[in-house]
Design an enzyme around this catalytic site. Sequence first.
Site, PDB file in Angstrom:
ATOM      1  N   ARG A  78      91.351  95.441 -31.429  1.00 49.48           N
ATOM      2  CA  ARG A  78      90.719  95.322 -32.736  1.00 49.48           C
ATOM      3  C   ARG A  78      91.822  95.241 -33.790  1.00 49.48           C
ATOM      4  NH1 ARG A  78      87.513  99.769 -36.410  1.00 49.48           N
ATOM      5  NH2 ARG A  78      86.594  98.263 -37.856  1.00 49.48           N
ATOM      6  N   HIS A  79      91.528  94.525 -34.876  1.00 54.48           N
ATOM      7  CA  HIS A  79      92.488  94.501 -35.988  1.00 54.48           C
ATOM      8  C   HIS A  79      92.770  95.921 -36.473  1.00 54.48           C
ATOM      9  CE1 HIS A  79      89.232  95.464 -38.705  1.00 54.48           C
ATOM     10  NE2 HIS A  79      88.502  94.552 -38.085  1.00 54.48           N
ATOM     11  N   LYS A 284      76.773 100.985 -33.686  1.00 55.02           N
ATOM     12  CA  LYS A 284      77.431 100.196 -32.619  1.00 55.02           C
ATOM     13  C   LYS A 284      76.492 100.034 -31.424  1.00 55.02           C
ATOM     14  CE  LYS A 284      80.506  99.966 -35.369  1.00 55.02           C
ATOM     15  NZ  LYS A 284      80.491  98.744 -36.147  1.00 55.02           N
ATOM     16  N   HIS A 344      87.277  92.011 -33.322  1.00 53.53           N
ATOM     17  CA  HIS A 344      86.567  92.936 -34.224  1.00 53.53           C
ATOM     18  C   HIS A 344      85.845  94.043 -33.435  1.00 53.53           C
ATOM     19  CE1 HIS A 344      86.966  90.257 -37.749  1.00 53.53           C
ATOM     20  NE2 HIS A 344      86.815  89.274 -36.878  1.00 53.53           N
TER      21      HIS A 344
END
Length: 448
Positions: A78-79, A284, A344
Site C-alpha cells: 500500500r502507498h 474494509k 491501495h
Amino acid sequence: MKALLMFITLTCVSFAHATLSSPVSTRANHKANKEVPSLGVPKSVQETWAMFSPYYPAATYVKPPKGCSVDQVHILQRHGARYPTSGVGKRIKAAIKKLQSVNQYTDSKLDFLKNYTYVLHKNTLVPFGAAQSFESGEEAFKRYGSLVSKKNQPFVRASSSSRCVDSATNWTAGFSDASGHGKWPVLSLILSESANDTLDNAMCKNAGSANPQAKQWLASFAAPITAHLNAAAPGANLTDKDTDSLLAMCSLDTVAQEKASPFCALYEELNGGPGFAYLADLDKYYGTGYGQALGRVQGVGYVNELLARLTGQPVQDRTQTNTTLDGSQATFPLGRGMYADFSHDNQLIAIYAAMGLFPQAKALDPTKPDAGRTWQAWKMVPFSARMVTERLKCSGGKESVRVLVNDAVMPLEFCGAKGDGVCTLDAFVESQAYARNNGDGDWEKCFA
Ligand SMILES: *[C@@H]1O[C@H](CO)[C@@H](O)[C@H](O)[C@H]1NC(C)=O
Ligand SMILES: *[C@@H]1O[C@H](CO)[C@@H](O)[C@H](O)[C@H]1NC(C)=O
Ligand SMILES: *[C@@H]1O[C@H](CO)[C@@H](O)[C@H](O)[C@H]1NC(C)=O
Ligand SMILES: *[C@@H]1O[C@H](CO)[C@@H](O)[C@H](O)[C@H]1NC(C)=O
Ligand SMILES: *[C@@H]1O[C@H](CO)[C@@H](O)[C@H](O)[C@H]1NC(C)=O
C-alpha cells in the site's frame, strides 16, 4: 486520461539516476532526525488508527524453515501515509468550521480551535509516508537483495495515483540506497486507474459499499462522543459523521505534521480509539472484503498475475488484467527474482479475500465488535502495508510458498500448511480456484 502512462526503462540507467536524485534529499531531512520520526503519539493509540496507522510490523519476521531458502519474492504494497482524500478533507473542514462558529467551549481541550487553521493538502503522500516507503525499500534490499542483480532487476509497477507512484519511487530509492547504489531498480510500469488495473478497485460497477454497516456502528459508538462535544461546544450541532471526521484528524494531522496533533488530546479524552478502529474494520470487511458479495472478485486479477509469476506461465485471467500488457515480456516479464506492486488499502483487502487470507468464522457484527477477531485493519492495511509472497526452494522437496502480511506469517491452512505457513507451490496454485475460475461468475455480476 484514457491511454496508459507507460515507462519502459529497463535499460535506461541515466533516467534512473535522474529520478533518484530527489528522494535522497527527501530522505536527508529525515536522516537529521534519525530514521522515520516517532510522531509523539503512543503506539497503543496509533493501533486504533486502523488504515490510517503508520506501518508497524504485525509480528517479528522469521526466516523460512530450515532447509528452505527464498528464490523469488512478490511484494504487494500500500502507498505510504497520505493527506486526507478530497471527500474526507471537505468533511473535516466542515466539522471544524461548526466548532469554530461557536465562541465558548466548556472543555479546555477545544480551546486550541480558537486559533486554528486547517492546512492539510489532499490525496498525496506526506513526507512521513515517503520516508516509510523509502525505509521499506531498504528493508527489501536487506532481506531479499541476493535475488536481484543488474541484469535481473526488480520489476516495479504502481497504480496511477500520485501517492502510489511516489511510494514506488521512494521505495526504489531506498532499495538503491541500501545497496550502496550498486543496483538501480526503477518504476517500470504505471497502470492507469481509468483502464484495466489489477492494483485498484474501480472496475466493478455493481460492487456495493460498506455504508449500511458503517452507519449502524457509527450511530452506536459515536452518539455519546457527539453528545459530549455538543455539550462542550454548545450550538455547534455536530452530527456523528462530524465526530468521525474529527476523530480521523488525530491520525491524519499527526502523520502530516510529524508531531502529535491537538486533535489527539480529544481523541484520547473521549476514548474514540476502539470505536474508530472497529468502524474501519467494518468498512474494509463490507467494502471489498468477505462481507461484500462483489468484493473479493476485485482481487482476482492480481492473484492470477501472482500465479503466473510464481509458475513462470502466461497470465490466465478474464477480470481486471490488461491482456495487452500482461501478454508482453516487456510489460509483464516472467522469471524475475523480485516483483513489487504499489496499490491501495481497499485493493489489498480484495486480494486478501480472493486468496482466502484472514478468514472469519462469523461475519463482523455492525452492532458489537468481537474482541477476538483477526480482522483488524491496523494489522492488515496500515499505511505502507505489504503482503509478501516468498517462493521457496526446500532441500529435496518441491517448490513451496509462504505468505506474510506485515511480517506475520499467514497460516495457509487452505493449502495444507502445517504451522510454519509453508505449502507446496502446486497445492497453493490448486487452492486458488476462485481466482483461476475468474471469480466463479462473480466478475460478470459486476456488469450485469
Ligand atoms: C517521494 O515522495 C515525495 C512525496 O512525499 C515526492 O515528492 C518525491 O518525489 C518522492 N521521491 C521520488 C524519488 O519520487
Ligand atoms: C495564532 O496562531 C498563529 C499561527 O500559528 C500564531 O502566530 C499566533 O501567535 C497565534 N495567536 C494566538 C492569539 O495564540
Ligand atoms: C491496455 O494497455 C494498452 C497498452 O498500454 C493500452 O493502450 C490500453 O488502453 C489498455 N487497455 C485497457 C482496457 O486497459
Ligand atoms: C445549530 O442549530 C441552531 C438551532 O437550529 C441554530 O440556531 C445554529 O445556527 C446552529 N449552529 C450551527 C453551527 O449550524
Ligand atoms: C479489460 O477488462 C475487460 C473486463 O474484464 C475485458 O473485457 C477487456 O478485454 C480488457 N481489455 C484488455 C485490453 O485486456
